[in-house]
Design an enzyme around this catalytic site. Structure first.
Site, PDB file in Angstrom:
ATOM      1  N   HIS A 138       0.855  -1.189   0.000  1.00 18.27           N
ATOM      2  CA  HIS A 138       0.000   0.000   0.000  1.00 18.27           C
ATOM      3  C   HIS A 138       0.889   1.237   0.000  1.00 18.27           C
ATOM      4  CE1 HIS A 138      -3.289   2.700   0.792  1.00 18.27           C
ATOM      5  NE2 HIS A 138      -2.704   3.136   1.896  1.00 18.27           N
ATOM      6  N   LYS A 159      -0.165  10.971   0.713  1.00 15.38           N
ATOM      7  CA  LYS A 159       0.682  10.319  -0.296  1.00 15.38           C
ATOM      8  C   LYS A 159       0.242  10.680  -1.710  1.00 15.38           C
ATOM      9  CE  LYS A 159      -0.171   6.162   1.167  1.00 15.38           C
ATOM     10  NZ  LYS A 159      -1.092   6.508   2.285  1.00 15.38           N
ATOM     11  N   ASP A 177      -1.909   4.037  -4.568  1.00 12.09           N
ATOM     12  CA  ASP A 177      -2.709   3.251  -3.632  1.00 12.09           C
ATOM     13  C   ASP A 177      -2.152   1.843  -3.430  1.00 12.09           C
ATOM     14  OD1 ASP A 177      -4.990   3.118  -1.834  1.00 12.09           O
ATOM     15  OD2 ASP A 177      -5.771   1.628  -3.233  1.00 12.09           O
ATOM     16  N   ARG A 243      18.547  14.602  11.940  1.00  6.78           N
ATOM     17  CA  ARG A 243      18.846  15.944  11.439  1.00  6.78           C
ATOM     18  C   ARG A 243      20.138  16.004  10.645  1.00  6.78           C
ATOM     19  NH1 ARG A 243      18.376  20.142  16.245  1.00  6.78           N
ATOM     20  NH2 ARG A 243      18.608  21.551  14.466  1.00  6.78           N
TER      21      ARG A 243
END
Length: 313
Positions: A138, A159, A177, A243
């Protein structure tokens, strides 16, 4: 799991069937192809009977040198119960002993007009592709600057909207999808859309849109190798996000490990731009340019020369 039969190979490569018609529906379970040279000489101890057997000029010319009684026995052993098929290349004449044995054991014998080496290569590539391990994920698959980026995340995280913005910027959609994944070879994962969802994108509030109709054929791709995974998640103020980029996270799909990035989503963050930069940065790393490692070296040099360094945001 996709299954391939001898009939599929016959139709794919336009082969002519000579004998053993009743076995044309046999399943081919491996992409390996056997050229039974040792078997023609009489060595059947480790005969890979479950493979497609390919006979060329070398094997058949040697077979013609054998006595008549030996020929019948060799072909009888060659046509095993689990042999999916025997293919003769170069449009060569099929030995009568092979025709008799194939009809007896219902092993299909087919003829190809192609040269042995060329046909063997094409058939191997076809079987590896068709018999590759598969799964469905998915997510959304987009081709960004030549990098196949698989975008994952919970339902509603954005998404499809991110994929739409990437397509508007000139990148190409592969699947939305649901992404069909197959491992064609070691460390090579190929993603493609299910036939039902091909070229389609779902945008909440609008519905289903056809990307090819709206943006043209250049906005879509039928398949793409997956090399980078990006997971979108809602920003968690209590979670510590990377980071610097020195630690590389991995995700395993089937038998292949892929680089994975986790991108927090919140208002004000342009996710499509971040994913674009992630794809470009991944490509630079593959070329040997790593900004995080360069920063780490500079930091080490400052610490070594000054003994301390100011904190940074």
């Amino acid at each position: 799991m996709v299954q391939v039969t001898t009939r599929d190979v016959m139709e794919k490569f336009n082969l002519q069937i000579v004998s053993g018609h009743e076995g044309i529906g046999r399943y081919i379970t491996t992409s390996d192809i056997s050229r039974p040279g040792l078997e023609m000489a009489g060595y059947f101890t480790h005969y890979p009977a479950n493979r497609v057997q390919l006979l060329g000029k070398t094997e058949l010319s040697f077979f013609e040198m054998l006595p008549d009684n030996v020929r019948k026995e060799r072909m009888r052993l060659l046509c095993a119960r689990n042999t999916p098929g025997i293919i003769i290349s170069r449009d060569l004449e099929v030995p009568k002993e092979l025709i008799a044995a194939s009809n007896e054991n219902h092993v299909p014998v087919l003829i190809s007009k192609q040269t042995t080496t060329h046909f063997s290569s094409r058939l191997t590539n076809y079987l590896e592709s068709e018999l590759a391990p598969t799964t469905a994920i998915h997510g959304v698959l987009v081709d960004i600057y030549g990098i196949g980026v698989l975008i994952l995340g919970k339902s509603g995280v954005g998404k499809s909207e991110t994929a739409l913005e990437l397509v508007k910027k000139g990148h190409r959609l592969v699947a939305d999808d649901s992404v069909d994944i197959r491992q064609e070879s070691e460390n090579m994962i190929i993603g493609s859309p299910p036939p039902l969802l091909e070229h389609l994108l779902e945008i909440r509030g609008i519905g289903i849109i056809n990307i090819m109709t709206l943006f043209g054929a250049s906005a879509i791709r039928p398949y793409k190798r997956v090399t980078l995974v990006v997971e979108l998640e809602n920003w968690d103020p209590n979670k510590s996000y990377d980071r610097l980029g020195l630690d590389e996270e991995k995700m395993k799909i089937i038998d292949t490990e892929l680089t994975k990035l986790t991108i927090p989503v919140q208002p004000g963050r342009n996710v499509s731009v971040i994913i674009e930069v992630a794809a470009m940065n991944y490509r630079l790393k593959r070329m040997g340019v790593n900004a995080a490692e360069e920063f780490s070296r500079r930091l080490d040099a400052v610490i070594a020369s000054n003994g301390e360094v100011d904190d940074f945001n």
